[in-house]
Design a protein around this motif. Structure first.
Motif, PDB file in Angstrom:
ATOM      1  N   ASN A 196       0.808  -1.226   0.000  1.00  0.00           N
ATOM      2  CA  ASN A 196       0.000   0.000   0.000  1.00  0.00           C
ATOM      3  C   ASN A 196       0.842   1.276   0.000  1.00  0.00           C
ATOM      4  O   ASN A 196       0.330   2.347  -0.341  1.00  0.00           O
ATOM      5  N   TYR A 214       0.909   3.343  -3.203  1.00  0.00           N
ATOM      6  CA  TYR A 214      -0.363   4.046  -3.462  1.00  0.00           C
ATOM      7  C   TYR A 214      -0.518   5.256  -2.553  1.00  0.00           C
ATOM      8  O   TYR A 214      -0.975   6.321  -2.978  1.00  0.00           O
ATOM      9  N   LYS A 215      -0.113   5.115  -1.276  1.00  0.00           N
ATOM     10  CA  LYS A 215      -0.200   6.257  -0.359  1.00  0.00           C
ATOM     11  C   LYS A 215       0.668   7.415  -0.845  1.00  0.00           C
ATOM     12  O   LYS A 215       0.252   8.576  -0.793  1.00  0.00           O
ATOM     13  N   ASP A 216       1.890   7.040  -1.316  1.00  0.00           N
ATOM     14  CA  ASP A 216       2.767   8.096  -1.843  1.00  0.00           C
ATOM     15  C   ASP A 216       2.143   8.773  -3.052  1.00  0.00           C
ATOM     16  O   ASP A 216       2.169  10.008  -3.178  1.00  0.00           O
ATOM     17  N   PHE A 217       1.561   7.961  -3.927  1.00  0.00           N
ATOM     18  CA  PHE A 217       0.902   8.515  -5.117  1.00  0.00           C
ATOM     19  C   PHE A 217      -0.298   9.393  -4.742  1.00  0.00           C
ATOM     20  O   PHE A 217      -0.486  10.483  -5.278  1.00  0.00           O
ATOM     21  N   GLU A 218      -1.116   8.930  -3.782  1.00  0.00           N
ATOM     22  CA  GLU A 218      -2.319   9.669  -3.390  1.00  0.00           C
ATOM     23  C   GLU A 218      -1.958  11.016  -2.782  1.00  0.00           C
ATOM     24  O   GLU A 218      -2.590  12.041  -3.081  1.00  0.00           O
ATOM     25  N   ASN A 219      -0.941  11.058  -1.927  1.00  0.00           N
ATOM     26  CA  ASN A 219      -0.513  12.321  -1.326  1.00  0.00           C
ATOM     27  C   ASN A 219      -0.033  13.306  -2.389  1.00  0.00           C
ATOM     28  O   ASN A 219      -0.370  14.495  -2.363  1.00  0.00           O
ATOM     29  N   TRP A 220       0.784  12.784  -3.322  1.00  0.00           N
ATOM     30  CA  TRP A 220       1.250  13.649  -4.411  1.00  0.00           C
ATOM     31  C   TRP A 220       0.093  14.153  -5.267  1.00  0.00           C
ATOM     32  O   TRP A 220       0.015  15.327  -5.604  1.00  0.00           O
ATOM     33  N   TYR A 221      -0.848  13.258  -5.572  1.00  0.00           N
ATOM     34  CA  TYR A 221      -1.981  13.604  -6.446  1.00  0.00           C
ATOM     35  C   TYR A 221      -2.842  14.712  -5.829  1.00  0.00           C
ATOM     36  O   TYR A 221      -3.209  15.686  -6.490  1.00  0.00           O
ATOM     37  N   LYS A 222      -3.167  14.596  -4.539  1.00  0.00           N
ATOM     38  CA  LYS A 222      -4.022  15.590  -3.888  1.00  0.00           C
ATOM     39  C   LYS A 222      -3.302  16.936  -3.750  1.00  0.00           C
ATOM     40  O   LYS A 222      -3.887  17.998  -3.979  1.00  0.00           O
ATOM     41  N   GLU A 223      -1.997  16.871  -3.348  1.00  0.00           N
ATOM     42  CA  GLU A 223      -1.277  18.103  -3.051  1.00  0.00           C
ATOM     43  C   GLU A 223      -0.852  18.857  -4.309  1.00  0.00           C
ATOM     44  O   GLU A 223      -0.970  20.085  -4.382  1.00  0.00           O
TER      45      GLU A 223
END
Length: 330
Positions: A78, A81-90
């Protein structure tokens, strides 16, 4: 740095490689099946208690170790995905939404300004048509927003379509006809209340509240008939009361003039025939004058056809003339 001058955000390419987990599944499944075959459905006895207890302890340790490893694998898988999600939102979603909100606010301001311009055109058009028709200019204020939609205007212009103008003319004409009809109906009601001698205000209110002229006229006729019936009943009651009072007065006169006849107590012979009318009393009592002579006592039996009231009058007359009497039992 990449040149993004001519790029758009219509597509985003993402390379994603699913995680692979290597584990000797067959060996683990074989151990589990062996444990199930050895201990499933078998009773624990005193002789096997220690052995079963130790085996269960080993299985608990194995299960705990497997669960720990599973959670470790899940966290490792996971994390990308967490790294990707943080980058995507920010870096992508939040900045993009912010600029879109600014763009939307600017577009909405222009749209609202244009809408208000169209509302002004609709209001002015309705007011002109109402003035020509001689009706209140704000009659169609509730229609301004409805007719401010772009579909009622010529494309790219603040000019109403002919079909829109025709609709507005029809609305104004219909309102004018309705007002004229209302005036005529009010006039009819005013003329009718004069004939029926009824108050006008309540019936005008019924008309203004939406009742038809026919319904209002029916109400007026019903009220008129009820008023006539009430007056007739009142007159009949007054006439009956007058007749009742006249009858009472006549009975009083008849009782005052009733005959009083004297009879012999032993033979029943009529000793005196005629009417004894009590003398009216004066405020000052007159003492009758008569020559002194020997007292006379006679026995009489009287029949008073006027009842007790006549008997009371007789007693009063005897007392006024100093005639003693007594009532005998039987």
């Amino acid at each position: 740095m990449k040149d993004v001058t001519n790029t758009t955000l219509t597509e985003i390419k993402v390379d994603f490689t699913p995680a692979k987990i290597d584990i000797d599944r067959e060996a683990i499944e074989a151990q589990v099946q062996a444990a199930i075959a050895k201990y499933s459905g078998k009773e624990v006895s005193t002789e096997t208690y220690k052995e079963v207890y130790e085996e269960r302890t080993n299985y608990n340790k194995l299960k705990d170790a497997l669960e720990t490893k599973r959670k470790e694998i899940k966290g490792t898988i996971n994390q990308p995905y967490k790294d990707f999600e943080n980058w995507y939102k920010e870096k992508v979603l939040n900045p993009l939404e912010k600029v879109m909100d600014e763009m939307t606010a600017g577009l909405n301001a222009i749209d609202e300004h244009e809408r208000l311009m169209r509302v002004d055109v609709v209001r002015a058009t309705f007011e002109d048509k109402c003035m020509v028709a001689g009706i209140e200019k704000s009659t169609f204020a509730d229609k301004y927003d409805e007719y401010s939609l772009k579909k009622y205007f010529k494309t790219g212009k603040y000019e109403l379509k002919k079909t829109t103008l025709d609709e507005m003319d029809a609305l104004v004409l219909s309102e004018f006809d309705a007002l004229e009809e209302c005036k005529a109906n009010k006039q009819a009601i005013q003329e009718q209340v004069q004939e029926y001698d009824l108050p006008v205000d309540s019936y005008i209110r019924h008309l203004e509240d939406g009742k038809s002229l026919v319904d209002v006229l029916k109400m007026m006729k019903t009220d008129r008939d009820a008023e006539i019936a009430r007056k007739e009943q009142k007159e009949a009651q007054e006439k009956a009361e007058a007749e009742r009072l006249a009858e009472i007065e006549q009975l009083a006169k008849e009782n005052a003039n009733a005959h009083i006849k004297a009879y012999d107590a032993e033979t029943g012979e009529i000793l005196e025939q005629g009417t004894i009318t009590p003398k009216p009393q004066n405020n000052v009592r007159e003492v009758p004058k008569f020559e002194p002579s020997e007292s006379l006592t006679i026995n009489l039996r009287l029949t008073l056809h006027g009842g007790k009231s006549q008997f009371d009058q007789l007693k009063e007359w005897l007392e006024d003339n100093f005639i003693s009497f007594e009532t005998l039992e039987g």
